[in-house]
Each structure stands twice: as C-alpha cells, then as structure tokens.
Motif scaffolding. Sequence first.
Motif, PDB file in Angstrom:
ATOM      1  N   ALA A  54       0.947  -1.057   0.080  1.00  0.00           N
ATOM      2  CA  ALA A  54       0.000   0.055  -0.088  1.00  0.00           C
ATOM      3  C   ALA A  54       0.854   1.233   0.205  1.00  0.00           C
ATOM      4  CB  ALA A  54      -0.878   0.016   1.236  1.00  0.00           C
ATOM      5  N   THR A  55       0.544   2.304  -0.647  1.00  0.00           N
ATOM      6  CA  THR A  55       1.050   3.612  -0.707  1.00  0.00           C
ATOM      7  C   THR A  55       0.082   4.863  -0.323  1.00  0.00           C
ATOM      8  OG1 THR A  55       2.380   2.806  -2.559  1.00  0.00           O
ATOM      9  CG2 THR A  55       2.392   4.957  -2.219  1.00  0.00           C
ATOM     10  N   VAL A  56       0.648   5.597   0.574  1.00  0.00           N
ATOM     11  CA  VAL A  56      -0.009   6.688   1.110  1.00  0.00           C
ATOM     12  C   VAL A  56       0.727   7.764   0.436  1.00  0.00           C
ATOM     13  CG1 VAL A  56      -1.024   7.983   3.179  1.00  0.00           C
ATOM     14  CG2 VAL A  56      -0.924   5.527   3.070  1.00  0.00           C
ATOM     15  N   LYS A  57       0.002   8.711  -0.193  1.00  0.00           N
ATOM     16  CA  LYS A  57       0.410  10.047  -0.655  1.00  0.00           C
ATOM     17  C   LYS A  57      -0.501  11.428   0.017  1.00  0.00           C
ATOM     18  CE  LYS A  57       2.072   8.213  -4.566  1.00  0.00           C
ATOM     19  NZ  LYS A  57       1.977   8.194  -6.232  1.00  0.00           N
ATOM     20  N   LYS A  58       0.232  12.594   0.144  1.00  0.00           N
ATOM     21  CA  LYS A  58      -0.651  13.369   0.385  1.00  0.00           C
ATOM     22  C   LYS A  58      -1.769  13.918  -0.548  1.00  0.00           C
ATOM     23  CE  LYS A  58      -1.193  17.674   2.657  1.00  0.00           C
ATOM     24  NZ  LYS A  58      -2.853  17.588   3.086  1.00  0.00           N
TER      25      LYS A  58
END
Length: 178
Positions: A54-58
């Motif tokens: 999983a990737t979390v970005k602004k």
Amino acid sequence: MRIRNLAPISLIVLLAGCWQSQLPLIPAGEADAPPQIVGTYKVTNEDIGPDGTATVKKGKASGTFDFESKDPKGLVTKRLLRFDRLSGEWYLVQSQTVDAEKGPGQANYRFLKIAGGKVEEYEPACDSTEAIFPGVSVNNGDCSFENYKALKAAAQNRLKLSLEGTGTELSLQVTYAK
C-alpha cells in the motif's frame, strides 16, 4: 458490512461491526497529518497473512491523503483518507473507496495506532456503548453517524474503554509496515 482488504489501510476501514456515515464527517479543520504516514507499506492481513503493498500520498484536498493498495493478485484499491487524532499514537481514520467514474463513496471509520514505521488498523465493535450518544444509530452491529460531534464522542469513548481493558473491543485487522 464486511469489506476485505482495506486495502486493506483500508488503513483503514471495513468491517463487521462497521462504523459509517453517508457523507464524510471529519471536517478539514479537524483533520490531522500523522507523522511519517506518507510512504509505501507491506500489508499483513490478520486473517490471511501477507497481502501485498500500500502507498499513502498527500491528497489534493485539504487534510486528505490518497491511499492505493495492490494485493498479491494485482488488484488495485484506491481510497481517500482523512485522519483525526484521538490520543497519542491513536487516530480515527475516515476512508472512502474511490471509483474512477463515481469518485469517493460512503465514509467508513476505523482506528489506527501509528508508531515507529508501523500502522495497526483496528475495527471497532458497535453496540450499546455507542448507542448512548445522540446522532448515533446502531443496527445489527453497524454504527451510523449523523454528525462529526457524535462520531468523535463515540470514538473517544470506545478508545478509552478499550485501553482500560473493559472488554470493549478494538479488533486488529491489518498491519502496515514500512
């Protein structure tokens, strides 16, 4: 309501004993940005073990983050997240699945413990503990919230009772590790 794989992060949210609202309730002015939340994670689902990345970005909107997960079979899930700090390392996360054509869907809520490059996602139970708050409806183990005030009060109460060990449960669902 049981949705798998919140990505899971779902970081996030989906459940048996679902906390939900028709519209997102955490206002931009109340949104928090957990330290070091942005990044790529290895996902471990408590029921099935390793479950992709999983990737979390602004996010583009104020107080939001974009979440994208890929399971071992290549299935991609996108979510729009907003965090509300409850206490110390504990956050309430508002998660909306994003459909390319329809945009963000219904808001779901879970609890996160964020510390040391690891995020633990917990599913809250829903019962008479939440029913005492005005603006909360309980139906077959699912909680629906009418407003942010009701959501925040129920979340703070559920976390307090869980940390006190009163038998009021938060159930670990997914772990995200950088």
